[in-house]
Scaffold this active site. Sequence first.
Site, PDB file in Angstrom:
ATOM      1  CE  LYS A 176     -12.922  -0.848 -10.705  1.00  0.00           C
ATOM      2  NZ  LYS A 176     -13.686  -1.392  -9.552  1.00  0.00           N
ATOM      3  CG  HIS A 280     -15.650   6.352  -6.394  1.00  0.00           C
ATOM      4  ND1 HIS A 280     -15.532   6.700  -5.066  1.00  0.00           N
ATOM      5  CD2 HIS A 280     -14.802   5.303  -6.579  1.00  0.00           C
ATOM      6  CE1 HIS A 280     -14.659   5.896  -4.475  1.00  0.00           C
ATOM      7  NE2 HIS A 280     -14.208   5.047  -5.370  1.00  0.00           N
TER       8      HIS A 280
END
Length: 321
Positions: A176, A280
């Site tokens: 991401k 993350h």
Amino acid sequence: MSLTRHDLTALYEEPLEAFRLWMINAGYTSYTKKNYMGDVSHFLRTIEGKPVEQVTKLQVLAFLAQVKSSGVSDATRNRKHCAITSFYRALNDLEITTVNPAAGVKKSKTETNRAPVYLEPNQVQQFLSRADGKYRNRNLAVLMLMSYAGLRVGEVHRLNMADYHAERHTIEVLGKGRKWRTIPLPLAVSNQLQLALQERLTPWRAGEDAFFISQKGRRLSIRNIQYIAEQAFDSLQREEGRMRAGRGRSYSCHKLRHSFATLLLRSGADIRTVQEMLGHASIQTTTVYTHVSDKQKEEAIQRLQPYILEEDVDILNSNET
């Protein structure tokens, strides 16, 4: 006024096309692009032909409130919020508008203290043993990357041959936010990737670098990856009735990622390492995996027992009487 698809295209063709191109350029997955375009189109229908630069924060809030009252989850409501925010960010970047009425709207609070659903190590092994079909080695490699390397479905989908380094037993993963991370692979996973590579189907398009190819000669789609996992889960559930650790809750590809994170922490990995392995951006996202099992709690109490003096027990008993 209820806008038809034709009306929507006629009124908002330029901003919608601009958003589509912006997402392509930003590297959004096809899954995200499809969802965001649907969410934005849904929102634009509610403003009834009003120019996008004249939309107010109140209209965005009203739309999200209506969405929430329809019964969708907080996660779905927040996804629609992100879609509208990204839509206006695209229009800002492309100098079509200078406003973003969604930017100041707060997200819905979601459950943060609920432990994620995960599989125990023996369940993961049983799950992987259900990989089947004509392309078993490919399918097993896909499932092992999610179970023992923590890849998201979209990351498996984007994996290219050049991202796998067999000699080092590592893969480069595009996650991401267009951020790359290096993941060392267990030897069994690396060996399975080698088997999958040996049986890799020939792409119909020259120069296709996708690691996993479908039987149609294209990059294995996100939906196909999900289907491979669903088939393995269904097979396991048919045999066992239902997975006891799941307590009736459904499993999905993302639960394999939860299982990987849980296994890392149980094996002694520190939370910073787990954050890096999962990709993350914030360590706060990783802390959800620091849940402990009932067995771990019992073991902690047993370790405490030698430090409790007998006179302490006598005092506690006298207080109770």
